[in-house]
Design a protein around this motif. Sequence first.
Motif, mmCIF file in Angstrom:
data_model
loop_
_atom_site.group_PDB
_atom_site.id
_atom_site.type_symbol
_atom_site.label_atom_id
_atom_site.label_comp_id
_atom_site.label_asym_id
_atom_site.label_seq_id
_atom_site.Cartn_x
_atom_site.Cartn_y
_atom_site.Cartn_z
ATOM 1 N N LYS A 157 0.814 -1.210 0.000
ATOM 2 C CA LYS A 157 0.000 0.000 0.000
ATOM 3 C C LYS A 157 0.850 1.263 0.000
ATOM 4 C CE LYS A 157 -3.659 2.296 2.660
ATOM 5 N NZ LYS A 157 -4.520 2.202 3.876
ATOM 6 N N LYS A 158 1.949 1.244 0.759
ATOM 7 C CA LYS A 158 2.729 2.468 0.970
ATOM 8 C C LYS A 158 3.967 2.586 0.079
ATOM 9 C CE LYS A 158 1.161 3.036 5.729
ATOM 10 N NZ LYS A 158 1.541 3.159 7.159
ATOM 11 N N MET A 159 4.371 1.480 -0.541
ATOM 12 C CA MET A 159 5.558 1.545 -1.385
ATOM 13 C C MET A 159 5.263 2.404 -2.608
ATOM 14 S SD MET A 159 7.948 -1.620 -2.649
ATOM 15 C CE MET A 159 6.795 -2.197 -3.870
ATOM 16 N N ASN A 160 6.162 3.310 -2.911
ATOM 17 C CA ASN A 160 5.924 4.309 -3.948
ATOM 18 C C ASN A 160 6.490 3.929 -5.315
ATOM 19 O OD1 ASN A 160 4.666 6.127 -2.130
ATOM 20 N ND2 ASN A 160 6.677 6.724 -1.354
ATOM 21 N N MET A 161 6.815 2.646 -5.504
ATOM 22 C CA MET A 161 7.480 2.261 -6.755
ATOM 23 C C MET A 161 6.793 1.081 -7.429
ATOM 24 S SD MET A 161 11.359 2.462 -5.327
ATOM 25 C CE MET A 161 10.862 1.468 -3.925
ATOM 26 N N LYS A 162 5.484 0.954 -7.251
ATOM 27 C CA LYS A 162 4.772 -0.213 -7.762
ATOM 28 C C LYS A 162 4.776 -0.301 -9.288
ATOM 29 C CE LYS A 162 1.356 0.877 -5.011
ATOM 30 N NZ LYS A 162 0.061 0.931 -4.313
ATOM 31 N N ASN A 163 5.043 0.803 -9.958
ATOM 32 C CA ASN A 163 5.042 0.794 -11.422
ATOM 33 C C ASN A 163 6.407 0.461 -12.018
ATOM 34 O OD1 ASN A 163 2.299 1.486 -11.577
ATOM 35 N ND2 ASN A 163 2.771 3.658 -11.341
ATOM 36 N N GLU A 164 7.401 0.243 -11.161
ATOM 37 C CA GLU A 164 8.727 -0.120 -11.635
ATOM 38 C C GLU A 164 8.709 -1.555 -12.179
ATOM 39 O OE1 GLU A 164 11.675 1.242 -11.889
ATOM 40 O OE2 GLU A 164 11.549 3.139 -10.806
ATOM 41 N N LYS A 165 9.016 -1.734 -13.460
ATOM 42 C CA LYS A 165 8.976 -3.053 -14.089
ATOM 43 C C LYS A 165 9.950 -4.016 -13.423
ATOM 44 C CE LYS A 165 7.259 -5.598 -17.430
ATOM 45 N NZ LYS A 165 5.827 -5.946 -17.457
ATOM 46 N N LYS A 166 11.096 -3.501 -12.964
ATOM 47 C CA LYS A 166 12.108 -4.356 -12.383
ATOM 48 C C LYS A 166 11.682 -4.928 -11.020
ATOM 49 C CE LYS A 166 15.184 -1.052 -12.344
ATOM 50 N NZ LYS A 166 16.436 -0.295 -12.149
ATOM 51 N N LEU A 167 10.529 -4.502 -10.524
ATOM 52 C CA LEU A 167 10.042 -4.983 -9.230
ATOM 53 C C LEU A 167 8.911 -5.994 -9.368
ATOM 54 C CD1 LEU A 167 10.025 -1.676 -7.130
ATOM 55 C CD2 LEU A 167 11.876 -3.326 -7.476
ATOM 56 N N ASP A 168 8.658 -6.461 -10.576
ATOM 57 C CA ASP A 168 7.540 -7.382 -10.800
ATOM 58 C C ASP A 168 7.634 -8.633 -9.923
ATOM 59 O OD1 ASP A 168 6.415 -5.681 -12.591
ATOM 60 O OD2 ASP A 168 6.879 -6.860 -14.389
ATOM 61 N N THR A 169 8.819 -9.220 -9.851
ATOM 62 C CA THR A 169 8.987 -10.441 -9.058
ATOM 63 C C THR A 169 8.844 -10.152 -7.571
ATOM 64 O OG1 THR A 169 10.452 -11.381 -10.737
ATOM 65 C CG2 THR A 169 10.516 -12.394 -8.561
ATOM 66 N N PHE A 170 9.333 -8.998 -7.128
ATOM 67 C CA PHE A 170 9.204 -8.625 -5.725
ATOM 68 C C PHE A 170 7.737 -8.430 -5.349
ATOM 69 C CE2 PHE A 170 9.452 -5.296 -2.306
ATOM 70 C CZ PHE A 170 9.961 -6.126 -1.330
ATOM 71 N N ILE A 171 6.970 -7.754 -6.196
ATOM 72 C CA ILE A 171 5.543 -7.565 -5.943
ATOM 73 C C ILE A 171 4.832 -8.914 -5.932
ATOM 74 C CG2 ILE A 171 3.408 -6.532 -6.796
ATOM 75 C CD1 ILE A 171 5.351 -4.507 -5.633
ATOM 76 N N TYR A 172 5.235 -9.807 -6.842
ATOM 77 C CA TYR A 172 4.666 -11.154 -6.869
ATOM 78 C C TYR A 172 4.941 -11.862 -5.540
ATOM 79 C CZ TYR A 172 3.924 -16.049 -8.198
ATOM 80 O OH TYR A 172 3.494 -17.359 -8.236
ATOM 81 N N TYR A 173 6.176 -11.730 -5.051
ATOM 82 C CA TYR A 173 6.555 -12.350 -3.769
ATOM 83 C C TYR A 173 5.663 -11.834 -2.641
ATOM 84 C CZ TYR A 173 9.290 -13.172 0.477
ATOM 85 O OH TYR A 173 9.683 -13.531 1.750
ATOM 86 N N LEU A 174 5.479 -10.520 -2.563
ATOM 87 C CA LEU A 174 4.650 -9.934 -1.507
ATOM 88 C C LEU A 174 3.205 -10.401 -1.625
ATOM 89 C CD1 LEU A 174 5.959 -6.245 -1.520
ATOM 90 C CD2 LEU A 174 6.580 -8.055 0.088
ATOM 91 N N ASP A 175 2.658 -10.320 -2.828
ATOM 92 C CA ASP A 175 1.265 -10.734 -3.050
ATOM 93 C C ASP A 175 1.060 -12.207 -2.712
ATOM 94 O OD1 ASP A 175 0.246 -8.282 -3.874
ATOM 95 O OD2 ASP A 175 0.713 -8.631 -5.991
ATOM 96 N N ARG A 176 2.041 -13.022 -3.086
ATOM 97 C CA ARG A 176 1.934 -14.464 -2.837
ATOM 98 C C ARG A 176 1.880 -14.757 -1.339
ATOM 99 N NH1 ARG A 176 -0.394 -18.723 -4.625
ATOM 100 N NH2 ARG A 176 0.774 -20.682 -4.492
ATOM 101 N N HIS A 177 2.667 -14.026 -0.557
ATOM 102 C CA HIS A 177 2.665 -14.239 0.885
ATOM 103 C C HIS A 177 1.384 -13.737 1.538
ATOM 104 C CE1 HIS A 177 6.822 -15.534 0.732
ATOM 105 N NE2 HIS A 177 6.694 -15.884 1.987
ATOM 106 N N VAL A 178 0.857 -12.641 1.042
ATOM 107 C CA VAL A 178 -0.417 -12.147 1.568
ATOM 108 C C VAL A 178 -1.503 -13.203 1.361
ATOM 109 C CG1 VAL A 178 -2.265 -10.454 1.227
ATOM 110 C CG2 VAL A 178 0.117 -9.698 1.328
ATOM 111 N N LYS A 179 -1.505 -13.808 0.175
ATOM 112 C CA LYS A 179 -2.517 -14.816 -0.149
ATOM 113 C C LYS A 179 -2.311 -16.111 0.649
ATOM 114 C CE LYS A 179 -4.421 -17.519 -4.009
ATOM 115 N NZ LYS A 179 -5.801 -17.350 -3.550
ATOM 116 N N LEU A 180 -1.097 -16.656 0.587
ATOM 117 C CA LEU A 180 -0.843 -17.941 1.238
ATOM 118 C C LEU A 180 -0.934 -17.846 2.756
ATOM 119 C CD1 LEU A 180 2.109 -19.609 -0.724
ATOM 120 C CD2 LEU A 180 -0.236 -20.440 -0.529
ATOM 121 N N ASP A 181 -0.223 -16.865 3.327
ATOM 122 C CA ASP A 181 -0.179 -16.765 4.784
ATOM 123 C C ASP A 181 -1.518 -16.308 5.355
ATOM 124 O OD1 ASP A 181 2.413 -17.529 4.549
ATOM 125 O OD2 ASP A 181 3.277 -15.561 4.874
ATOM 126 N N GLY A 182 -2.205 -15.435 4.616
ATOM 127 C CA GLY A 182 -3.488 -14.944 5.105
ATOM 128 C C GLY A 182 -4.617 -15.941 4.935
#
Length: 273
Positions: free
Chosen positions: A185-210
Amino acid sequence: MSLFKNNIIEILDATQKERDILTTHPIYSSIKTISDLKIFMENHIFAVWDFMSILKSLQIELTCVKTPWIPKKNSHAARLINEIVVDEETDSDPTGGYGSHFELYLLSMAEAGANIEPINSFISGLSDGEPLSKQLKNQSIPNPAKEFVRSTFSEIENAPVHILAAAFTFGREEVIPQMFKSFIKKMNMKNEKKLDTFIYYLDRHVKLDGDVHGSMALNMVKQLCGEDRKKWQESIETSKRMLTARAHFWNGIQKTMSSKNHTQSIDKLIESF
């Protein structure tokens, strides 16, 4: 209300302050540039690694991972931890393959341009049989990461299995979804293409752990603590220490980012003269 629900609610109530500190920590909004994120990742990768160490410690205690095979008494708890291990150690990756979340994080670091040499050297040393204590003396490992790993292992080394389960459940699985939601929510670089895998990692943990792992982990604690009041109280104390250690870790990373940004500002000022 069941005894189990009462005990879980008691732990959550007792750790509310510590969990609030983590979910509202200023570190999430402090990561404003790729340079900030690199510092975060170069520290956080060690927390990703020691998460796997807690998980595997639980698997060793709750299942048989050696030969000759011997059946364990608590097959319910064994099933729960094995299901979590499958996802954490061999989850689906963005390319359609499989890999551990640790490897996924390493890939996200490489894409972002973060330095992966310290963690690779650390893993290489452990693979060669070097003791953890020696590896943590490596000057290339950030100090906040060293302190966090030491605090984790001080909790899990020689700990009874219900303490391991509490450390894993309330110090990791239960709080991670909210932490990562705050990050996204607070990270200001969500549109950075080089962060696609990192965003995937975060989203995956929100889904699995939650949605999945959190309830499994809570059930595991139930299995291991049962109606033993002393074990439930020890779980509260362990959870508080684990959450406090994470907040201290976040503080250390944020301080490193602030220090580096201050140094860079001074360098730019000097260059202007």
